[in-house]
Design an enzyme around this catalytic site. Structure first.
Site, PDB file in Angstrom:
ATOM      1  N   ARG A  10       4.573 -22.198   4.283  1.00 47.28           N
ATOM      2  CA  ARG A  10       4.182 -21.049   5.461  1.00 47.28           C
ATOM      3  C   ARG A  10       5.240 -20.794   6.125  1.00 47.28           C
ATOM      4  O   ARG A  10       5.500 -20.490   7.463  1.00 47.28           O
ATOM      5  CB  ARG A  10       3.115 -21.569   6.298  1.00 47.28           C
TER       6      ARG A  10
ATOM      7  N   SER B 256      -6.689 -19.384   8.921  1.00 46.43           N
ATOM      8  CA  SER B 256      -6.312 -20.902   9.137  1.00 46.43           C
ATOM      9  C   SER B 256      -5.351 -20.774  10.565  1.00 46.43           C
ATOM     10  O   SER B 256      -4.315 -20.354  10.304  1.00 46.43           O
ATOM     11  CB  SER B 256      -5.533 -21.469   8.091  1.00 46.43           C
TER      12      SER B 256
ATOM     13  N   GLU C 207      -0.204 -22.460  12.406  1.00 44.03           N
ATOM     14  CA  GLU C 207       0.294 -21.283  11.351  1.00 44.03           C
ATOM     15  C   GLU C 207       0.529 -20.014  11.875  1.00 44.03           C
ATOM     16  O   GLU C 207       1.118 -19.266  11.644  1.00 44.03           O
ATOM     17  CB  GLU C 207      -0.738 -21.283  10.146  1.00 44.03           C
TER      18      GLU C 207
END
Length: 338
Positions: free
Chosen positions: A164, A238, A334
């Site tokens: 990520r 998320s 995230e």
């Protein structure tokens, strides 16, 4: 010709449904506008680029210049007997690109079906799901360097992809605008179906040898069963990354928690489920005012209506501190916090 507006509500430009305003606001829809954009950024910096707004938490009004990237287009630029190179512009919805590839039997991103957001956000975040990441299929990223008023192409290697993560979240943060990406996809599918939940869903569907379309359908079923629809309840998917810990640390934790899920990255490092950590700390389904932890997937923080970005951030901080206290592991967000 770019049109500059002021004090524009961003409520409909972020999937969390946070009420915030952009001090200055423009919509980029043509490559011919890039030079004018560069001039505006010099006067109204800092510059922020919004795509689908699906991975953003706005904690206040945005100073400087907010840019909505609406560059559109999907096309095949090259192909041979085995592969096809697809170019997609940043303003396209990511799932529209997935659907385009599925309809044309171009394999490689079927596991990334139904991920929200824009094509332009995909390389910034190095999006991934069910054993596949964007870096596995990405050929290059075409960008516009704001302060240099020039176009630069980044190869896959130059993007410095991580979990990520990419060079666009670090060295080139707020300095480069993604124009387009080019993917190298396959005409002969090599399906990635190693995830247990994916195998279980395919088995439930009675499919032993799935097509890319059937695999995408299985992914869609799993995602919709776990993740709340941002159109119905504010969220950014998320909220936290799955942390990486050492093999020794996992061994120590597994002596106390036999059910701790660990996914081997190499001989010495394992990735563990942030959702599992959060649930073990008792946050699953917890609600505080207008903010809560999703009862189906604790990795998702939701806005039940009227929450401020500050409230969401403070709620997430309580989760971070709780996990650190119980497990000695620091969760990393995230979601990009503005």
């Amino acid at each position: 010709m770019l049109t500059l507006t002021h004090n524009v509500s961003l409520l409909n430009y972020n999937t969390f449904g946070i009420a915030a305003e952009a001090e200055n606001f423009i919509v980029l829809s043509s490559l011919d506008e890039l030079t004018q954009l560069s001039e505006m950024c010099e006067k109204l910096h800092p510059c922020y680029v919004l795509g689908g707004g699906s991975n953003i938490l706005l904690t206040g009004n945005i100073k400087g210049l907010t840019i909505i990237n609406q560059l559109k287009g999907i096309e095949v630029i090259k192909e041979d007997n085995e592969n096809v190179w697809v170019k997609a512009f940043a303003g396209e919805k990511w799932n529209d690109l997935v659907q385009y590839c599925l309809q044309n039997n171009y394999a490689g991103i079927e596991n990334l079906s139904l991920i929200p957001g824009s094509v332009g956000a995909a390389p910034i975040q190095n999006i991934g799901a069910y054993g596949v990441e964007l870096k596995d299929v990405l050929e290059n990223v075409e960008t516009f360097l704001i302060h240099e008023n020039t176009i630069k192409h980044f190869s896959n290697k130059e993007c410095a992809f991580g979990y990520r993560d990419s060079i666009f979240k670090n060295t080139y943060k707020n300095k480069a605008i993604v124009i387009s990406i080019t993917l190298k996809l396959s005409k002969t599918p090599k399906l990635i179906i190693g995830y247990g939940s994916l195998q279980n869903q395919l088995q439930h569907m009675g499919i032993e040898k799935p097509t890319i379309q059937q695999l995408a359908e299985a992914v869609n079923i799993i995602r919709t069963s776990k993740l709340p629809d941002p159109a119905k309840i504010g969220n950014a998917g998320s909220f936290f990354k799955n942390p990486t810990i050492s093999k020794f640390r996992l061994h120590v934790l597994s002596e106390q928690y036999e059910d701790i899920p660990g996914f081997g990255l190499d001989d010495m490092h394992f990735k563990i489920s942030a959702a599992w950590l959060i649930e073990k700390c008792g946050w699953k389904g917890v609600r505080e005012g207008n903010v809560g932890c999703n009862p189906l997937q604790p990795l998702v923080i939701v806005n039940y209506g009227g929450a401020t970005g500050k409230e969401v951030f403070e709620f997430s901080e309580k989760i971070v501190q709780s996990v650190q206290k119980k497990f000695g592991i620091v969760l990393e967000r995230e979601v990009n916090v503005w």
